[in-house]
Design a protein around this motif. Structure first.
Motif, PDB file in Angstrom:
ATOM      1  N   UNK A   1       9.812  20.719  -6.924  1.00  0.00           N
ATOM      2  CA  UNK A   1      11.682  20.435  -8.508  1.00  0.00           C
ATOM      3  C   UNK A   1      12.143  22.252  -8.839  1.00  0.00           C
ATOM      4  N   UNK A   2      13.368  21.971  -9.195  1.00  0.00           N
ATOM      5  CA  UNK A   2      13.754  23.472  -9.122  1.00  0.00           C
ATOM      6  C   UNK A   2      14.415  23.322 -10.956  1.00  0.00           C
ATOM      7  N   UNK A   3      14.589  23.819 -11.176  1.00  0.00           N
ATOM      8  CA  UNK A   3      14.739  24.305 -12.813  1.00  0.00           C
ATOM      9  C   UNK A   3      16.175  25.236 -12.715  1.00  0.00           C
ATOM     10  N   UNK A   4      17.301  24.119 -13.131  1.00  0.00           N
ATOM     11  CA  UNK A   4      18.767  25.256 -13.145  1.00  0.00           C
ATOM     12  C   UNK A   4      19.109  24.970 -14.530  1.00  0.00           C
ATOM     13  N   UNK A   5      19.063  26.964 -15.137  1.00  0.00           N
ATOM     14  CA  UNK A   5      19.170  27.078 -16.330  1.00  0.00           C
ATOM     15  C   UNK A   5      20.539  27.395 -16.597  1.00  0.00           C
ATOM     16  N   UNK A   6      21.494  26.170 -17.160  1.00  0.00           N
ATOM     17  CA  UNK A   6      23.005  26.626 -18.084  1.00  0.00           C
ATOM     18  C   UNK A   6      23.630  25.533 -16.502  1.00  0.00           C
ATOM     19  N   UNK A   7      24.088  24.505 -17.590  1.00  0.00           N
ATOM     20  CA  UNK A   7      25.060  23.325 -17.164  1.00  0.00           C
ATOM     21  C   UNK A   7      26.347  23.832 -17.350  1.00  0.00           C
ATOM     22  N   UNK A   8      26.921  24.888 -16.549  1.00  0.00           N
ATOM     23  CA  UNK A   8      28.465  25.499 -16.295  1.00  0.00           C
ATOM     24  C   UNK A   8      28.420  25.211 -15.785  1.00  0.00           C
ATOM     25  N   UNK A   9      29.835  25.522 -14.543  1.00  0.00           N
ATOM     26  CA  UNK A   9      30.069  25.740 -13.083  1.00  0.00           C
ATOM     27  C   UNK A   9      29.147  26.372 -12.233  1.00  0.00           C
ATOM     28  N   UNK A  10      28.698  26.865 -12.496  1.00  0.00           N
ATOM     29  CA  UNK A  10      27.544  27.720 -11.830  1.00  0.00           C
ATOM     30  C   UNK A  10      26.503  26.599 -11.308  1.00  0.00           C
ATOM     31  N   UNK A  11      26.217  26.542 -13.033  1.00  0.00           N
ATOM     32  CA  UNK A  11      24.194  25.694 -12.618  1.00  0.00           C
ATOM     33  C   UNK A  11      25.098  24.096 -11.810  1.00  0.00           C
ATOM     34  N   UNK A  12      26.314  23.199 -12.575  1.00  0.00           N
ATOM     35  CA  UNK A  12      26.808  22.057 -11.748  1.00  0.00           C
ATOM     36  C   UNK A  12      26.837  22.289 -10.714  1.00  0.00           C
ATOM     37  N   UNK A  13      27.322  23.482 -10.014  1.00  0.00           N
ATOM     38  CA  UNK A  13      27.502  23.376  -8.611  1.00  0.00           C
ATOM     39  C   UNK A  13      26.330  23.934  -7.469  1.00  0.00           C
ATOM     40  N   UNK A  14      25.239  24.175  -8.362  1.00  0.00           N
ATOM     41  CA  UNK A  14      24.463  24.380  -7.762  1.00  0.00           C
ATOM     42  C   UNK A  14      23.726  22.785  -7.468  1.00  0.00           C
ATOM     43  N   UNK A  15      23.819  22.526  -8.660  1.00  0.00           N
ATOM     44  CA  UNK A  15      22.591  20.808  -8.581  1.00  0.00           C
ATOM     45  C   UNK A  15      23.396  19.882  -8.229  1.00  0.00           C
ATOM     46  N   UNK A  16      25.006  20.252  -7.649  1.00  0.00           N
ATOM     47  CA  UNK A  16      25.430  18.761  -6.838  1.00  0.00           C
ATOM     48  C   UNK A  16      25.298  19.381  -5.517  1.00  0.00           C
ATOM     49  N   UNK A  17      25.029  20.600  -4.837  1.00  0.00           N
ATOM     50  CA  UNK A  17      24.205  20.470  -3.726  1.00  0.00           C
ATOM     51  C   UNK A  17      22.592  20.157  -4.059  1.00  0.00           C
ATOM     52  N   UNK A  18      22.706  20.157  -4.662  1.00  0.00           N
ATOM     53  CA  UNK A  18      20.430  20.741  -4.610  1.00  0.00           C
ATOM     54  C   UNK A  18      20.808  18.698  -4.267  1.00  0.00           C
ATOM     55  N   UNK A  19      21.315  17.845  -5.478  1.00  0.00           N
ATOM     56  CA  UNK A  19      21.299  16.569  -5.398  1.00  0.00           C
ATOM     57  C   UNK A  19      22.350  15.880  -3.728  1.00  0.00           C
ATOM     58  N   UNK A  20      22.574  16.194  -3.023  1.00  0.00           N
ATOM     59  CA  UNK A  20      23.125  16.093  -2.096  1.00  0.00           C
ATOM     60  C   UNK A  20      22.499  16.118  -0.499  1.00  0.00           C
ATOM     61  N   UNK A  21      21.340  17.481  -1.692  1.00  0.00           N
ATOM     62  CA  UNK A  21      19.950  17.591  -0.295  1.00  0.00           C
ATOM     63  C   UNK A  21      19.017  17.009  -0.452  1.00  0.00           C
TER      64      UNK A  21
END
Length: 422
Positions: A1-21
């Motif tokens: 499981x990955x922890x993304x620290x921060x829900x700004x544009x960079x964090x949401x961009x990471x989350x969006x791609x991890x979710x698709x994957x």
């Protein structure tokens, strides 16, 4: 499981791609909202295209509070600065670590000394010089004394033309954030969860501690904290400590000050044809003494946007709305010669400099970061496990993009970069 620290544009961009994957993740955000340095108002996206430098290339229409210059003098100054940015862009290839302030002062002195008449009015021309330099402070959120010429040659949005930028309408960035968060399960975003430490010493997993005392183990972490936050906390936030090179990059890259004040009026004191008002306060004014651009908000014709930069940002953070209204109104009355100008009825603002999770606006290259070479790349370098080479701690955010720093676009791309790495 990955922890993304921060829900700004960079964090949401990471989350969006991890979710698709279909990779498991959680986004932890210290504040009670998503968006990071995007602070949305409920205002369609692209409204019009505007020239970046148009508002700062002509000085004939600058209203000076004192020591006003003639139209001819203002026109001569306009001619002097017209090609400076292009000149500095060329100079950046040869002397990248020279500061904008250093380069400008050299050229400004030549401009003044080339005419005995100008030397007699030097203080007034220096007022226009402060206005001109405030363009760089606003555009780059940079202290001109610390802003390296390299920014002109390194920064690149990968477009065929940099002549235009795009203005947003009443919905602002809200729609962009909405799109980024679409499809991300709500349970995968935790608000009000401030991270206090990231421990990767066992090199198999990463232990994340939170301000409420809770701890949680993850396979990897993507840190998207602002550079301002890292400047304050990086030395104590990570175990083992970050490498000397990464700490050096964090310290060397600049993180500037820029803020917008939205001033709402009952009755506008400007006419329907006015797009902006440019004023110059007295040199001793910490709020209005550099150069002031009041832009009429297209989608709200009774509202002005005042851009603050440099020391004015910190000063404004110490003043109440009522105090700011009083100072701004007094200045406008003097500069425009109109004692009938009323105070704004409301001021809307968010001070990023004082925001404990941001501590500034966005990054820029300083002479020190240019001299160390590859500072942004060093900041972006992940911490790998010595056991299997797997990324344990990744770094994203606008300051980790080597050519598109400062921007939400750079933040977005950096988030995708680190998600792809994992």
């Amino acid at each position: 499981k990955v922890c993304i620290i921060g829900a700004g544009v960079a964090g949401l961009s990471s989350a969006r791609l991890l979710h698709k994957s279909s990779l498991p993740f959680v986004v932890v955000e210290g504040s009670e909202r998503i968006g990071g340095r995007v602070y949305p108002f409920e205002y369609s996206l692209i409204f019009e295209s505007v020239g970046d430098f148009d508002l700062f290339s002509q000085f004939v229409d600058v209203h000076m509070e004192e020591a006003d210059l003639s139209v001819e003098d203002k026109a001569s100054f306009s001619s002097f600065v017209a090609d400076l940015e292009e000149i500095y862009s060329s100079a950046a290839e040869k002397t990248p670590s020279v500061s904008v302030k250093e380069a400008f002062e050299r050229d400004f002195n030549r401009f003044i000394e080339s005419s005995p008449d100008r030397q007699n009015r030097r203080p007034s021309f220096e007022s226009l010089a402060r206005f001109y330099l405030s363009y760089y402070e606003m555009e780059w959120a940079a202290n001109c004394e610390k802003m390296a010429l390299a920014n002109f040659s390194v920064w690149d949005d990968d477009s065929s033309s940099c002549a235009e930028s795009f203005a947003l309408d009443s919905r602002g960035y809200k729609r962009i954030i909405d799109v980024l968060v679409e499809g991300i399960p709500k349970e995968c975003i935790r608000l009000g969860a401030t991270v206090t430490s990231v421990n990767y010493e066992n090199e198999k997993s990463v232990l994340v501690k939170f301000a409420d005392g809770m701890e949680e183990e993850f396979g990897s972490v993507i840190v998207t904290s602002s550079l301002g936050y890292l400047k304050k906390h990086a030395a104590t936030m990570f175990t083992p400590p970050l490498s000397e090179k990464k700490i050096q990059a964090i310290e060397a890259i600049g993180f500037g000050d820029m803020q917008k004040l939205f001033l709402e009026y009952d009755t506008p004191f400007w006419d329907d044809e006015t797009e902006s008002i440019k004023t110059m306060g007295v040199a001793s004014s910490p709020l209005l003494g550099r150069g002031n651009l009041f832009e009429v908000v297209d989608w709200s014709p009774k509202t002005l946007t005042l851009w603050l930069s440099g020391p004015a940002v910190e000063y404004a953070s110490t003043r109440s709305d009522e105090q700011l209204k009083e100072e701004i109104t007094l200045h406008l009355r003097k500069a425009l010669g109109d004692d009938a100008i009323d105070a704004p009825t409301q001021i809307m603002r968010h001070c990023w400099k004082a925001d404990p999770l941001v501590l500034g606006s966005y990054s820029y290259l300083t002479p020190e970061s240019v001299k160390m070479e590859g500072a942004n790349e060093s900041l972006a370098q992940p911490i790998l496990s010595s056991i299997d080479g797997r990324p344990l701690v990744c770094f994203a955010g606008e300051a980790t993009h080597s050519t598109f720093y400062q921007t939400t676009c750079g933040a977005y791309l950096s988030g995708e970069r680190e998600a792809n790495r994992l």
